[in-house]
Write a protein that holds these residues in place. Sequence first.
Motif, PDB file in Angstrom:
ATOM      1  N   THR A 235      -0.206  -9.019   8.682  1.00 21.28           N
ATOM      2  CA  THR A 235       0.600  -8.868  10.126  1.00 21.28           C
ATOM      3  C   THR A 235       2.037  -9.027   9.994  1.00 21.28           C
ATOM      4  O   THR A 235       2.799  -7.746  10.311  1.00 21.28           O
ATOM      5  CB  THR A 235       0.878 -10.092  10.596  1.00 21.28           C
ATOM      6  N   ASN A 236       2.843  -8.992   8.305  1.00 22.57           N
ATOM      7  CA  ASN A 236       4.308  -8.680   8.480  1.00 22.57           C
ATOM      8  C   ASN A 236       3.746  -7.260   8.236  1.00 22.57           C
ATOM      9  O   ASN A 236       5.110  -6.497   8.276  1.00 22.57           O
ATOM     10  CB  ASN A 236       4.612  -9.703   7.244  1.00 22.57           C
ATOM     11  N   LEU A 237       2.955  -6.632   6.634  1.00 17.00           N
ATOM     12  CA  LEU A 237       2.876  -5.217   6.900  1.00 17.00           C
ATOM     13  C   LEU A 237       2.886  -4.933   7.575  1.00 17.00           C
ATOM     14  O   LEU A 237       3.344  -3.278   7.759  1.00 17.00           O
ATOM     15  CB  LEU A 237       2.287  -5.398   5.780  1.00 17.00           C
ATOM     16  N   ILE A 238       2.409  -4.839   8.848  1.00 14.07           N
ATOM     17  CA  ILE A 238       1.645  -3.796   9.956  1.00 14.07           C
ATOM     18  C   ILE A 238       2.866  -3.983  10.887  1.00 14.07           C
ATOM     19  O   ILE A 238       2.452  -3.282  11.809  1.00 14.07           O
ATOM     20  CB  ILE A 238       0.390  -3.746  10.267  1.00 14.07           C
ATOM     21  N   GLY A 239       3.848  -5.200  10.231  1.00  8.22           N
ATOM     22  CA  GLY A 239       5.039  -4.596  11.601  1.00  8.22           C
ATOM     23  C   GLY A 239       4.577  -5.718  13.079  1.00  8.22           C
ATOM     24  O   GLY A 239       5.312  -5.783  13.628  1.00  8.22           O
ATOM     25  N   LEU A 240       3.881  -6.688  12.606  1.00  3.55           N
ATOM     26  CA  LEU A 240       3.544  -7.683  14.443  1.00  3.55           C
ATOM     27  C   LEU A 240       3.920  -8.450  13.597  1.00  3.55           C
ATOM     28  O   LEU A 240       3.810  -9.740  12.866  1.00  3.55           O
ATOM     29  CB  LEU A 240       1.805  -7.927  14.230  1.00  3.55           C
ATOM     30  N   LEU A 241       3.775 -10.058  14.452  1.00  2.70           N
ATOM     31  CA  LEU A 241       4.541 -11.171  14.114  1.00  2.70           C
ATOM     32  C   LEU A 241       3.256 -11.934  14.352  1.00  2.70           C
ATOM     33  O   LEU A 241       2.222 -12.134  13.974  1.00  2.70           O
ATOM     34  CB  LEU A 241       5.378 -11.760  15.809  1.00  2.70           C
ATOM     35  N   PRO A 242       3.831 -13.482  12.804  1.00  4.14           N
ATOM     36  CA  PRO A 242       2.956 -14.155  12.513  1.00  4.14           C
ATOM     37  C   PRO A 242       2.051 -15.165  13.924  1.00  4.14           C
ATOM     38  O   PRO A 242       2.996 -15.653  14.772  1.00  4.14           O
ATOM     39  CB  PRO A 242       4.203 -14.713  11.707  1.00  4.14           C
ATOM     40  N   GLY A 243       0.666 -15.165  13.955  1.00  9.27           N
ATOM     41  CA  GLY A 243       0.149 -15.185  14.568  1.00  9.27           C
ATOM     42  C   GLY A 243      -0.342 -14.825  15.533  1.00  9.27           C
ATOM     43  O   GLY A 243      -1.136 -14.893  16.912  1.00  9.27           O
ATOM     44  N   THR A 244      -0.103 -13.303  15.625  1.00  5.18           N
ATOM     45  CA  THR A 244      -0.896 -12.026  16.737  1.00  5.18           C
ATOM     46  C   THR A 244      -1.700 -12.369  16.170  1.00  5.18           C
ATOM     47  O   THR A 244      -2.732 -12.444  15.323  1.00  5.18           O
ATOM     48  CB  THR A 244      -0.131 -11.088  15.986  1.00  5.18           C
ATOM     49  N   ARG A 245      -3.409 -12.185  17.915  1.00  6.47           N
ATOM     50  CA  ARG A 245      -4.241 -12.476  17.321  1.00  6.47           C
ATOM     51  C   ARG A 245      -4.841 -10.924  17.282  1.00  6.47           C
ATOM     52  O   ARG A 245      -4.469 -10.206  18.341  1.00  6.47           O
ATOM     53  CB  ARG A 245      -4.794 -13.166  18.338  1.00  6.47           C
ATOM     54  N   PHE A 246      -5.434 -10.824  16.291  1.00  4.76           N
ATOM     55  CA  PHE A 246      -6.222  -9.250  16.701  1.00  4.76           C
ATOM     56  C   PHE A 246      -7.586  -9.806  15.849  1.00  4.76           C
ATOM     57  O   PHE A 246      -7.883 -10.743  14.601  1.00  4.76           O
ATOM     58  CB  PHE A 246      -5.700  -8.010  16.020  1.00  4.76           C
ATOM     59  N   ARG A 247      -8.582  -8.434  15.631  1.00  5.05           N
ATOM     60  CA  ARG A 247      -9.635  -8.512  14.706  1.00  5.05           C
ATOM     61  C   ARG A 247      -9.920  -7.678  13.987  1.00  5.05           C
ATOM     62  O   ARG A 247      -8.981  -6.528  14.092  1.00  5.05           O
ATOM     63  CB  ARG A 247     -10.943  -8.528  15.186  1.00  5.05           C
ATOM     64  N   LEU A 248     -10.455  -7.239  12.406  1.00  5.71           N
ATOM     65  CA  LEU A 248     -10.653  -6.095  11.719  1.00  5.71           C
ATOM     66  C   LEU A 248     -12.087  -5.819  11.478  1.00  5.71           C
ATOM     67  O   LEU A 248     -13.006  -6.091  11.549  1.00  5.71           O
ATOM     68  CB  LEU A 248     -10.038  -6.292  10.302  1.00  5.71           C
ATOM     69  N   GLU A 249     -12.056  -4.415  12.208  1.00  2.05           N
ATOM     70  CA  GLU A 249     -13.234  -3.745  11.157  1.00  2.05           C
ATOM     71  C   GLU A 249     -13.431  -3.341  10.339  1.00  2.05           C
ATOM     72  O   GLU A 249     -12.437  -3.189   9.429  1.00  2.05           O
ATOM     73  CB  GLU A 249     -13.121  -2.446  12.192  1.00  2.05           C
ATOM     74  N   GLN A 250     -14.848  -3.749   9.639  1.00  2.00           N
ATOM     75  CA  GLN A 250     -14.923  -3.693   8.241  1.00  2.00           C
ATOM     76  C   GLN A 250     -15.474  -2.071   8.159  1.00  2.00           C
ATOM     77  O   GLN A 250     -16.175  -1.851   7.785  1.00  2.00           O
ATOM     78  CB  GLN A 250     -16.108  -4.510   7.810  1.00  2.00           C
ATOM     79  N   PRO A 251     -14.422  -1.837   7.019  1.00  3.84           N
ATOM     80  CA  PRO A 251     -14.685  -0.360   6.820  1.00  3.84           C
ATOM     81  C   PRO A 251     -16.168   0.519   6.173  1.00  3.84           C
ATOM     82  O   PRO A 251     -16.380  -0.816   5.257  1.00  3.84           O
ATOM     83  CB  PRO A 251     -13.993   0.608   6.160  1.00  3.84           C
ATOM     84  N   GLU A 252     -16.011   1.414   5.799  1.00  3.14           N
ATOM     85  CA  GLU A 252     -17.448   1.436   5.022  1.00  3.14           C
ATOM     86  C   GLU A 252     -16.543   1.226   3.035  1.00  3.14           C
ATOM     87  O   GLU A 252     -15.933   1.891   3.025  1.00  3.14           O
ATOM     88  CB  GLU A 252     -18.056   2.746   5.157  1.00  3.14           C
ATOM     89  N   ALA A 253     -17.345   0.675   2.241  1.00  9.24           N
ATOM     90  CA  ALA A 253     -16.887   0.035   1.207  1.00  9.24           C
ATOM     91  C   ALA A 253     -16.871   2.061  -0.165  1.00  9.24           C
ATOM     92  O   ALA A 253     -17.811   2.209  -0.214  1.00  9.24           O
ATOM     93  CB  ALA A 253     -18.094  -0.512  -0.155  1.00  9.24           C
ATOM     94  N   ASP A 254     -15.753   1.634  -0.313  1.00 11.47           N
ATOM     95  CA  ASP A 254     -16.073   3.632  -1.083  1.00 11.47           C
ATOM     96  C   ASP A 254     -15.706   3.331  -2.621  1.00 11.47           C
ATOM     97  O   ASP A 254     -14.650   3.002  -2.888  1.00 11.47           O
ATOM     98  CB  ASP A 254     -14.348   3.983  -0.665  1.00 11.47           C
ATOM     99  N   THR A 255     -17.470   3.056  -3.123  1.00 13.17           N
ATOM    100  CA  THR A 255     -17.422   3.412  -4.093  1.00 13.17           C
ATOM    101  C   THR A 255     -17.237   4.870  -4.799  1.00 13.17           C
ATOM    102  O   THR A 255     -18.481   4.843  -6.392  1.00 13.17           O
ATOM    103  CB  THR A 255     -18.258   2.304  -4.484  1.00 13.17           C
ATOM    104  N   ARG A 256     -17.214   5.626  -4.620  1.00 14.42           N
ATOM    105  CA  ARG A 256     -16.553   6.797  -5.372  1.00 14.42           C
ATOM    106  C   ARG A 256     -16.395   6.517  -6.057  1.00 14.42           C
ATOM    107  O   ARG A 256     -14.988   6.659  -7.418  1.00 14.42           O
ATOM    108  CB  ARG A 256     -16.075   8.531  -4.465  1.00 14.42           C
ATOM    109  N   PRO A 257     -17.176   7.161  -7.719  1.00 15.85           N
ATOM    110  CA  PRO A 257     -16.762   7.531  -9.353  1.00 15.85           C
ATOM    111  C   PRO A 257     -14.863   8.153  -8.973  1.00 15.85           C
ATOM    112  O   PRO A 257     -15.248   9.278  -8.016  1.00 15.85           O
ATOM    113  CB  PRO A 257     -17.778   7.948 -10.251  1.00 15.85           C
ATOM    114  N   LEU A 258     -14.155   8.287 -10.586  1.00 12.07           N
ATOM    115  CA  LEU A 258     -13.100   9.369 -10.490  1.00 12.07           C
ATOM    116  C   LEU A 258     -13.763  10.518 -10.947  1.00 12.07           C
ATOM    117  O   LEU A 258     -14.263  10.650 -12.556  1.00 12.07           O
ATOM    118  CB  LEU A 258     -12.159   8.088 -10.505  1.00 12.07           C
ATOM    119  N   ASP A 259     -13.923  11.548 -11.010  1.00 11.23           N
ATOM    120  CA  ASP A 259     -14.969  12.220 -11.365  1.00 11.23           C
ATOM    121  C   ASP A 259     -13.741  13.490 -12.342  1.00 11.23           C
ATOM    122  O   ASP A 259     -14.346  14.361 -12.562  1.00 11.23           O
ATOM    123  CB  ASP A 259     -15.855  12.993 -10.323  1.00 11.23           C
TER     124      ASP A 259
END
Length: 491
Positions: A235-259
Motif C-alpha cells: 500500500t505504501n509503494l502504490i501510494g495508498l494509506l496503510p489499512g486500505t482494503r483491496f484484493r489482489l488478482e493472481q497473475p499467471e506465473a511468468d516462468t519463461r526461460p531467458l533465451d
Amino acid sequence: MAPQNFSHSDISRINQADRAAAFANMVPHGEVITLDEAIARALKYNLEQRVRLLEQSLAAGELEAGKFDMLPKLLANAGYSWRDDFAGRYSAPYDDPENLDSNLSSIDVSSEKAHSTADLTLSWNLLDFGASYYTAKQNADKLLIANERRRKAMHTLIQNVRTAYWRTLAAEQLGQRVRGTIEEAEQALQNATRLASERVSMPDESLRYQRNLLENLRLLESVERELASARIELTNLIGLLPGTRFRLEQPEADTRPLDADVTLLEERALLHNADLREQFYNVRIIAQDTRKALLRLLPGISFDYSLNFDDDRYLVKDQWQTAGVRVGVNLFNLLSAPSRMEAAERNETLAEARRMALQMSVLTQVHLARYQYEDALRQYRRADQIYDVDNQLEQIVRGKFQSNMVGEQTRISASVTTILSELRRYQAMARVQESVGRLQASLGMEPRFDSVDEIELDELRTRVRSWLERGISPETLQAEAPLPASERESS
C-alpha cells in the motif's frame, strides 16, 4: 531573533494539507488490484517517485534560467542628489595657477544643490559569456542526469512493487488458512495439556505430542508474522494509506526461460543502463569544467554603452552617450595556470576512469542478474513440485484422519507442511520477480511514456501490461527504444 516552535495546531494543519495534496487527483481504486495496475499506481502516485520527477523539473528550470546568463547586462539606474549648499569651487587662470593670493578670488558653481540623474547601461563581458555558455551546457547535462536518476528510481520501484505484490498475494491466499490452523493447534495443545494433567496418557508421549504442536505453532506464527507486513509495504509503494482494503488478482506465473544471448544483453546494458549513462554525462560536465578553467586564464574583455541623463541646469548637455572597451587580466593567474590546468585534467581523467570501471561493473551486474534469474526459476519449479507433493500428502492424511487412522497432531503437521510449502512457492515466485526487475534495471528496460502527469492511469496501465507481456526476449532487446522526452528536447 528567538527560535519559534510550531504549535500543535500548526503541525496538525500542515499534516492535513500535506495529506490532501498527496491524494489530490488520485483515481479511486477498485475492489481488485492487478499487477499492472499496482505498477501503474506506483509510477503515478508514489511520493518518492514524485520527488524524482520534481528534481527533474528543477533541473529543467535551471537549464532554462541558465540560458539568460549568456545575455549582456542591461542596467537601469535612477537617483536624486541634494546638498545644503552649492558646490562652489575656486578657479585660477591656466597660465598662473600657483599664484593663490591673486587667483582665488574667482568662484565657480558647477552643479545645483538638488538634481536628478538616470542612466541605462549595456555591459557585456566576454569571459562571463564564455563561462555562462559552458554552464548552460552543464545544466543541460544535469537535466539528462536527473532523467537517468528518475529511470533508476523507476526500476527500483517496479522491482519492489512486483516483489511486494506476490508477498501480499501469499498473505491473501494463506492468511485465513494459517489463522485457522493456529486455532486448531492451540485447541489441540489445550486438550493435550488437559489429558496430561488428568493422567490419561503417558507423560513422555504427552510431552512429545505437545512439543510437536508447539513447534508447529512456532512455524505458523513465523509465517503469520512474515505475511503481516507485506500488505503494508504494498500500500505504501502504490501510494495508498496503510489499512486500505483491496484484493489482489493472481497473475499467471511468468516462468519463461531467458533465451537471449549474453552478448546481446551486454550490448543493451552498455547502451541503456541508467547508472552508466549518468556517468557519461558526468564526464562531459567535468570536461566543461576544464574548459572553464582554461577560460579564466584569458584576459577579460568587456564592452560598455550607456545613455545618461542629468537635469542639472549647470550642464550644457543634459543628455549624453558613453561607450568604452576595457581589457583586464589578473597576472597572478599566470602563476597558478599550470596547477589549475593539471588539476582540471586530472579530474577529467578520474571521471573517465570511473566510467570505465562502471562499464565493467555493469557487465558484471548483467551476468550476475542473468544467473540469479535462472537460479530463481529453478528454485520456483522445485518449490512448485514440492508443494504439489505436500498437498497430495495432506489430502491423504486428511482422509486417514476422517477414518480415525491417524491422530489430530499428524493432520495438523501435514497441514503446516503444506502451508510452508505453498509459502515457499510464493516466496520463490517473489524472488523470480525480483530477479526479473534486477535484470531489467541492469539492461535499462522500463515502460515508455513522456510524463506521468500527462498520461491517464488507464493508458499507463495498458503500457505497463504490454511491457510485462513482452518480458525479456531477443525481439524486445533488439527493438529500438524511443528516447525519453527530455532527451528528445535536448538533442
